[in-house]
Design a protein around this motif. Structure first.
Motif, PDB file in Angstrom:
ATOM      1  N   HIS A 141       0.815  -1.216   0.000  1.00 25.67           N
ATOM      2  CA  HIS A 141       0.000   0.000   0.000  1.00 25.67           C
ATOM      3  C   HIS A 141       0.849   1.266   0.000  1.00 25.67           C
ATOM      4  O   HIS A 141       0.347   2.361   0.254  1.00 25.67           O
ATOM      5  N   ASP A 142       2.167   1.105  -0.275  1.00 24.17           N
ATOM      6  CA  ASP A 142       3.092   2.233  -0.388  1.00 24.17           C
ATOM      7  C   ASP A 142       3.102   3.084   0.887  1.00 24.17           C
ATOM      8  O   ASP A 142       2.862   4.295   0.844  1.00 24.17           O
ATOM      9  N   PRO A 143       3.426   2.465   2.033  1.00 23.51           N
ATOM     10  CA  PRO A 143       3.405   3.207   3.304  1.00 23.51           C
ATOM     11  C   PRO A 143       4.566   4.195   3.405  1.00 23.51           C
ATOM     12  O   PRO A 143       5.592   4.039   2.730  1.00 23.51           O
ATOM     13  N   GLU A 144       4.407   5.186   4.267  1.00 19.52           N
ATOM     14  CA  GLU A 144       5.471   6.164   4.495  1.00 19.52           C
ATOM     15  C   GLU A 144       6.522   5.637   5.464  1.00 19.52           C
ATOM     16  O   GLU A 144       7.679   6.066   5.426  1.00 19.52           O
ATOM     17  N   ILE A 145       6.115   4.727   6.349  1.00 20.23           N
ATOM     18  CA  ILE A 145       7.012   4.194   7.375  1.00 20.23           C
ATOM     19  C   ILE A 145       6.997   2.675   7.294  1.00 20.23           C
ATOM     20  O   ILE A 145       5.926   2.066   7.193  1.00 20.23           O
ATOM     21  N   LEU A 146       8.182   2.079   7.362  1.00 24.51           N
ATOM     22  CA  LEU A 146       8.277   0.628   7.321  1.00 24.51           C
ATOM     23  C   LEU A 146       8.980   0.127   8.580  1.00 24.51           C
ATOM     24  O   LEU A 146      10.102   0.553   8.886  1.00 24.51           O
ATOM     25  N   PHE A 147       8.323  -0.770   9.301  1.00 24.59           N
ATOM     26  CA  PHE A 147       8.912  -1.427  10.467  1.00 24.59           C
ATOM     27  C   PHE A 147       9.368  -2.823  10.057  1.00 24.59           C
ATOM     28  O   PHE A 147       8.570  -3.619   9.544  1.00 24.59           O
ATOM     29  N   LEU A 148      10.636  -3.112  10.301  1.00 26.80           N
ATOM     30  CA  LEU A 148      11.217  -4.390   9.909  1.00 26.80           C
ATOM     31  C   LEU A 148      11.779  -5.092  11.150  1.00 26.80           C
ATOM     32  O   LEU A 148      12.676  -4.556  11.811  1.00 26.80           O
ATOM     33  N   ASP A 149      11.263  -6.267  11.451  1.00 26.91           N
ATOM     34  CA  ASP A 149      11.733  -7.032  12.606  1.00 26.91           C
ATOM     35  C   ASP A 149      12.560  -8.210  12.099  1.00 26.91           C
ATOM     36  O   ASP A 149      12.027  -9.213  11.655  1.00 26.91           O
ATOM     37  N   GLU A 150      13.878  -8.047  12.135  1.00 31.44           N
ATOM     38  CA  GLU A 150      14.824  -9.064  11.657  1.00 31.44           C
ATOM     39  C   GLU A 150      14.533  -9.466  10.200  1.00 31.44           C
ATOM     40  O   GLU A 150      14.281 -10.639   9.911  1.00 31.44           O
ATOM     41  N   GLU A 154      23.397 -13.651  -0.498  1.00 31.46           N
ATOM     42  CA  GLU A 154      22.978 -12.959  -1.716  1.00 31.46           C
ATOM     43  C   GLU A 154      21.615 -12.303  -1.541  1.00 31.46           C
ATOM     44  O   GLU A 154      21.405 -11.138  -1.913  1.00 31.46           O
ATOM     45  N   SER A 155      20.669 -13.040  -0.936  1.00 29.83           N
ATOM     46  CA  SER A 155      19.331 -12.497  -0.714  1.00 29.83           C
ATOM     47  C   SER A 155      19.374 -11.363   0.310  1.00 29.83           C
ATOM     48  O   SER A 155      18.639 -10.377   0.188  1.00 29.83           O
ATOM     49  N   SER A 156      20.234 -11.500   1.321  1.00 31.92           N
ATOM     50  CA  SER A 156      20.375 -10.433   2.314  1.00 31.92           C
ATOM     51  C   SER A 156      20.831  -9.143   1.668  1.00 31.92           C
ATOM     52  O   SER A 156      20.357  -8.057   2.005  1.00 31.92           O
ATOM     53  N   LYS A 157      21.754  -9.256   0.725  1.00 32.41           N
ATOM     54  CA  LYS A 157      22.233  -8.059   0.021  1.00 32.41           C
ATOM     55  C   LYS A 157      21.105  -7.433  -0.803  1.00 32.41           C
ATOM     56  O   LYS A 157      20.980  -6.200  -0.858  1.00 32.41           O
ATOM     57  N   ILE A 158      20.288  -8.277  -1.445  1.00 32.63           N
ATOM     58  CA  ILE A 158      19.155  -7.755  -2.216  1.00 32.63           C
ATOM     59  C   ILE A 158      18.223  -6.956  -1.311  1.00 32.63           C
ATOM     60  O   ILE A 158      17.780  -5.860  -1.655  1.00 32.63           O
ATOM     61  N   VAL A 159      17.950  -7.488  -0.112  1.00 32.06           N
ATOM     62  CA  VAL A 159      17.058  -6.809   0.824  1.00 32.06           C
ATOM     63  C   VAL A 159      17.699  -5.517   1.323  1.00 32.06           C
ATOM     64  O   VAL A 159      17.030  -4.469   1.402  1.00 32.06           O
ATOM     65  N   ARG A 160      18.988  -5.546   1.660  1.00 32.40           N
ATOM     66  CA  ARG A 160      19.671  -4.325   2.110  1.00 32.40           C
ATOM     67  C   ARG A 160      19.631  -3.249   1.025  1.00 32.40           C
ATOM     68  O   ARG A 160      19.351  -2.076   1.304  1.00 32.40           O
ATOM     69  N   ASP A 161      19.927  -3.657  -0.206  1.00 30.85           N
ATOM     70  CA  ASP A 161      19.893  -2.686  -1.306  1.00 30.85           C
ATOM     71  C   ASP A 161      18.473  -2.144  -1.497  1.00 30.85           C
ATOM     72  O   ASP A 161      18.286  -0.959  -1.806  1.00 30.85           O
ATOM     73  N   PHE A 162      17.502  -3.009  -1.311  1.00 37.48           N
ATOM     74  CA  PHE A 162      16.098  -2.615  -1.435  1.00 37.48           C
ATOM     75  C   PHE A 162      15.737  -1.578  -0.370  1.00 37.48           C
ATOM     76  O   PHE A 162      15.061  -0.578  -0.652  1.00 37.48           O
ATOM     77  N   ILE A 163      16.201  -1.799   0.851  1.00 38.36           N
ATOM     78  CA  ILE A 163      15.945  -0.842   1.940  1.00 38.36           C
ATOM     79  C   ILE A 163      16.571   0.512   1.608  1.00 38.36           C
ATOM     80  O   ILE A 163      15.963   1.573   1.829  1.00 38.36           O
ATOM     81  N   LEU A 164      17.769   0.495   1.068  1.00 38.62           N
ATOM     82  CA  LEU A 164      18.424   1.750   0.703  1.00 38.62           C
ATOM     83  C   LEU A 164      17.690   2.458  -0.443  1.00 38.62           C
ATOM     84  O   LEU A 164      17.653   3.689  -0.487  1.00 38.62           O
ATOM     85  N   GLU A 165      17.089   1.685  -1.349  1.00 44.89           N
ATOM     86  CA  GLU A 165      16.276   2.286  -2.401  1.00 44.89           C
ATOM     87  C   GLU A 165      15.037   2.957  -1.809  1.00 44.89           C
ATOM     88  O   GLU A 165      14.616   4.034  -2.250  1.00 44.89           O
ATOM     89  N   LEU A 166      14.444   2.317  -0.790  1.00 44.89           N
ATOM     90  CA  LEU A 166      13.286   2.916  -0.122  1.00 44.89           C
ATOM     91  C   LEU A 166      13.663   4.228   0.554  1.00 44.89           C
ATOM     92  O   LEU A 166      12.883   5.182   0.575  1.00 44.89           O
ATOM     93  N   LYS A 170      15.846   6.294  -0.538  1.00 48.57           N
ATOM     94  CA  LYS A 170      15.917   7.298  -1.600  1.00 48.57           C
ATOM     95  C   LYS A 170      14.540   7.864  -1.923  1.00 48.57           C
ATOM     96  O   LYS A 170      14.418   8.991  -2.401  1.00 48.57           O
ATOM     97  N   GLU A 171      13.493   7.058  -1.659  1.00 48.34           N
ATOM     98  CA  GLU A 171      12.116   7.514  -1.864  1.00 48.34           C
ATOM     99  C   GLU A 171      11.583   8.274  -0.646  1.00 48.34           C
ATOM    100  O   GLU A 171      10.392   8.559  -0.551  1.00 48.34           O
ATOM    101  N   ASN A 172      12.490   8.560   0.304  1.00 48.99           N
ATOM    102  CA  ASN A 172      12.172   9.322   1.517  1.00 48.99           C
ATOM    103  C   ASN A 172      11.265   8.556   2.481  1.00 48.99           C
ATOM    104  O   ASN A 172      10.535   9.158   3.273  1.00 48.99           O
ATOM    105  N   LYS A 173      11.304   7.247   2.405  1.00 49.93           N
ATOM    106  CA  LYS A 173      10.558   6.445   3.371  1.00 49.93           C
ATOM    107  C   LYS A 173      11.368   6.318   4.661  1.00 49.93           C
ATOM    108  O   LYS A 173      12.609   6.308   4.645  1.00 49.93           O
ATOM    109  N   THR A 174      10.655   6.227   5.755  1.00 54.38           N
ATOM    110  CA  THR A 174      11.284   6.091   7.066  1.00 54.38           C
ATOM    111  C   THR A 174      11.315   4.606   7.429  1.00 54.38           C
ATOM    112  O   THR A 174      10.303   3.923   7.342  1.00 54.38           O
ATOM    113  N   ILE A 175      12.493   4.123   7.834  1.00 49.69           N
ATOM    114  CA  ILE A 175      12.675   2.703   8.117  1.00 49.69           C
ATOM    115  C   ILE A 175      13.064   2.528   9.580  1.00 49.69           C
ATOM    116  O   ILE A 175      14.021   3.144  10.056  1.00 49.69           O
TER     117      ILE A 175
END
Length: 305
Positions: A151-160, A168-180, A182-187
Motif C-alpha cells: 500500500h506504499d506506506p510512508e514508514i516501514l517497520f522491519l523485525d529481523e 545474496e538475498s540479504s544483500k538484495i534486501v539491504r539494497d532494497f531498503i536503501l532504495e526505499l 531514496k524515496e524518503n521512506k522512514t525505516i
C-alpha cells in the motif's frame, strides 16, 4: 516522524520496555540493536498499535499511539514485517499480495503496478504464480517484505528482515531498503546483525529493556575511546618517547615496539607525529588507526565485557 517519550510496557510485574525516549526523522533508517528479550519487538508492536503501552507517549507522524481514532490512521501510514511472516501457503505469491492490497483498499491498477514492482525489486517476479507454501524461509521473508509495502506506506517497520536469508538475498534486501530511503521512506529496523546495522543505518539505538545509547554508527564506535594512531617501529627508544611527549599533550602508550597516540584530527596530526618520530631516529614499519567497532560498542552498552 516517530517519537517516543518515556515509553513503557509491563507484562505483569516484568518491565519489558523501560521508559525509553527517542526520535526518528522522516527518511531516516533507524536501527534497534539488543539481545533477545531486550524489548525490541515489544517496542515495535506498541508503535504499530498492536499492543497497548503501559506508560509514556508515542506519536507516528503526529498521530497519538494509543488513541483509538489515530490508531487506524497510523496503520494506513505504516508497513510491518513481523518476526513471523504469517502468509497464506495455498495462495501464490501474487495472490497473497493482491489479497493484502485489497485489505488496504488499493485499486486494481495500484495493486498490479505495486506487485510487479516489488517482486521485481526483490528478484522473485518469476515465482509470482507459485504457492508460497512451497517457498523456502528466505523466499517467504521476501514476500512478507513485499506485503508490508503493497500500500506504499510512508514508514516501514522491519523485525529481523534478513534473519532467514542467504548472503545474496540479504544483500538484495539491504539494497532494497536503501532504495526505499531514496524515496524518503522512514525505516525502523530491528536486527541482531551488527554488520547490517553499520552498513545501512543512519542512527542506532542499543536497547536492553532501557535505551542505553543512541547515535550514528561512527559516534557509537568513537564513544569508546575516540581516535588513536598506531605507529609500529623497528625499535622504540627513550629519545622517540621524549620527542612525542614534548609534541603531544594527550595520552601516549608504549607497547613493545608499538606506540599508540590519542589524536583528535589524524589527517593533520599524523604527518607531524611521523616527522617527529623519524627526526628522533625512529624506523617506522607502518602507521595505522586503532578503530573500535560497532560490536565493541554494542557489548559495552549491553553490559557484556
Amino acid at each position: 516522524m516517530i517519537d517516543a517519550e518515556n515509553l513503557t510496557r509491563m507484562f505483569g510485574d516484568v518491565k519489558a520496555v523501560d521508559n525509553i525516549t527517542f526520535h526518528v526523522d522522516r527518511g531516516e533508517i533507524f536501527g534497534f540493536l539488543g539481545p533477545n528479550g531486550a524489548g525490541k519487538t515489544t517496542t515495535v508492536r506498541m508503535l504499530c498499535c498492536l499492543i497497548a503501552k503501559t506508560g509514556g507517549e508515542a506519536h507516528i507522524d503526529g498521530y497519538d499511539v494509543g488513541n483509538e481514532k489515530d490508531s487506524l490512521k497510523i496503520r494506513k501510514l505504516i508497513g510491518l514485517v513481523p518476526d513471523n511472516v504469517g502468509l497464506y501457503g495455498e495462495l501464490s505469491a501474487y495472490k497473497n499480495l493482491d489479497f493484502y492490497g485489497k485489505l488496504y483498499e488499493c485499486s486494481e491498477s495500484q495493486r498490479k503496478e505495486n506487485i510487479e514492482h516489488l517482486l521485481g525489486m526483490l528478484d522473485i517476479w518469476d515465482k509470482k504464480d507459485v504457492p508460497v507454501g512451497t517457498f523456502s524461509k528466505g523466499m517467504k521473508q521476501k514476500i512478507a517484505i513485499a506485503r508490508a509495502l503493497i500500500h506504499d506506506p510512508e514508514i516501514l517497520f522491519l523485525d529481523e528482515p534478513t534473519v532467514n536469508l542467504d548472503p545474496e538475498s540479504s544483500k538484495i534486501v539491504r539494497d532494497f531498503i536503501l532504495e526505499l530511503k531514496k524515496e524518503n521512506k522512514t525505516i525502523f529496523l530491528n536486527t541482531h546483525n551488527l554488520d547490517e546495522a553499520q552498513r545501512i543505518c543512519d542512527k542506532i539505538g542499543i536497547l536492553n529493556t532501557k535505551l542505553r545509547v543512541i547515535g550514528t554508527p561512527k559516534e557509537l564506535e568513537e564513544s569508546l575511546w575516540g581516535k588513536k594512531t598506531v605507529i609500529q617501529l623497528e625499535q622504540v627508544n627513550g629519545s622517540i618517547l621524549k620527542t612525542l611527549s614534548n609534541l603531544i599533550s594527550r595520552r601516549i602508550v608504549h607497547d613493545g615496539n608499538r606506540i599508540i597516540v590519542d589524536v583528535v584530527n589524524p589527517e593533520i596530526e599524523n604527518p607531524e607525529i611521523v616527522n617527529a618520530v623519524v627526526g628522533a631516529g625512529g624506523h617506522i614499519q607502518y602507521v595505522t588507526e586503532l578503530s573500535p567497532t560497532l560490536e565493541d560498542a554494542y557489548l559495552k552498552f549491553v553490559g557484556k565485557n
